[in-house]
Design an enzyme around this catalytic site. Sequence first.
Site, PDB file in Angstrom:
ATOM      1  N   LYS A 148       0.847  -1.187   0.000  1.00 10.37           N
ATOM      2  CA  LYS A 148       0.000   0.000   0.000  1.00 10.37           C
ATOM      3  C   LYS A 148       0.887   1.243   0.000  1.00 10.37           C
ATOM      4  CE  LYS A 148      -3.787  -2.109   2.580  1.00 10.37           C
ATOM      5  NZ  LYS A 148      -3.361  -3.480   2.468  1.00 10.37           N
ATOM      6  N   HIS A 180      -4.019   1.673   4.792  1.00 15.17           N
ATOM      7  CA  HIS A 180      -3.402   2.904   4.315  1.00 15.17           C
ATOM      8  C   HIS A 180      -3.276   3.911   5.470  1.00 15.17           C
ATOM      9  CE1 HIS A 180      -4.672   1.223   0.397  1.00 15.17           C
ATOM     10  NE2 HIS A 180      -3.619   1.883  -0.072  1.00 15.17           N
ATOM     11  N   SER A 185      -7.149   3.510  -2.366  1.00 19.65           N
ATOM     12  CA  SER A 185      -7.301   3.290  -0.929  1.00 19.65           C
ATOM     13  C   SER A 185      -8.781   3.332  -0.602  1.00 19.65           C
ATOM     14  CB  SER A 185      -6.563   4.390  -0.157  1.00 19.65           C
ATOM     15  OG  SER A 185      -7.013   4.464   1.173  1.00 19.65           O
TER      16      SER A 185
END
Length: 174
Positions: free
Chosen positions: A78, A104, A143
């Site tokens: 991420k 995230h 995200s």
Amino acid sequence: MNGIRCLQLFPLLWLQRYSANHSSSFSPTQSLLTCEAINKPSIQSKSVSSLGSPSISSGNLNMENIPEVDIDGRGKFKYIQIKVKDDSGNEKLIIRGHRDAGYHADILERVQSHYPNLRCDCPGGGRILHEPDKKKILVYGYSMGFGRGDHEVTVAILKKHYPDYNIEWNNEGY
């Protein structure tokens, strides 16, 4: 502990984890796009070495000392864009990406804990596939908590730090 209260619709599991780890709570029905710092002094002694970034004390903190890019050396992970702003109004967009981040928001919280005197806002994120053997980076996805980052901007920043890499982006995948 310093942290970030992200008033976004995250999966219920994240909300439960967040509520269990922070003394304050929030309702997922509140305004959903605001992040604010929760400043409590205990985290200021935490080591920065876990991020791989240089240690920066409050005395020598300025935007030039903050690395523009800090991503893992290989793998799929991420990433988020973070707009860092000081009290004088100076701001800088930085890129952070780590395999050990479950969410995230974990990346944002980690950065905020290392720079407690700065405002950190996340305009979006996604994923990065970093293949150093092939000198290739792919920026893609989004995200769930912060939305899709501007991958084109992320690629432009990454190209400054990886000039001999083939760096591409797309909006496919999660």
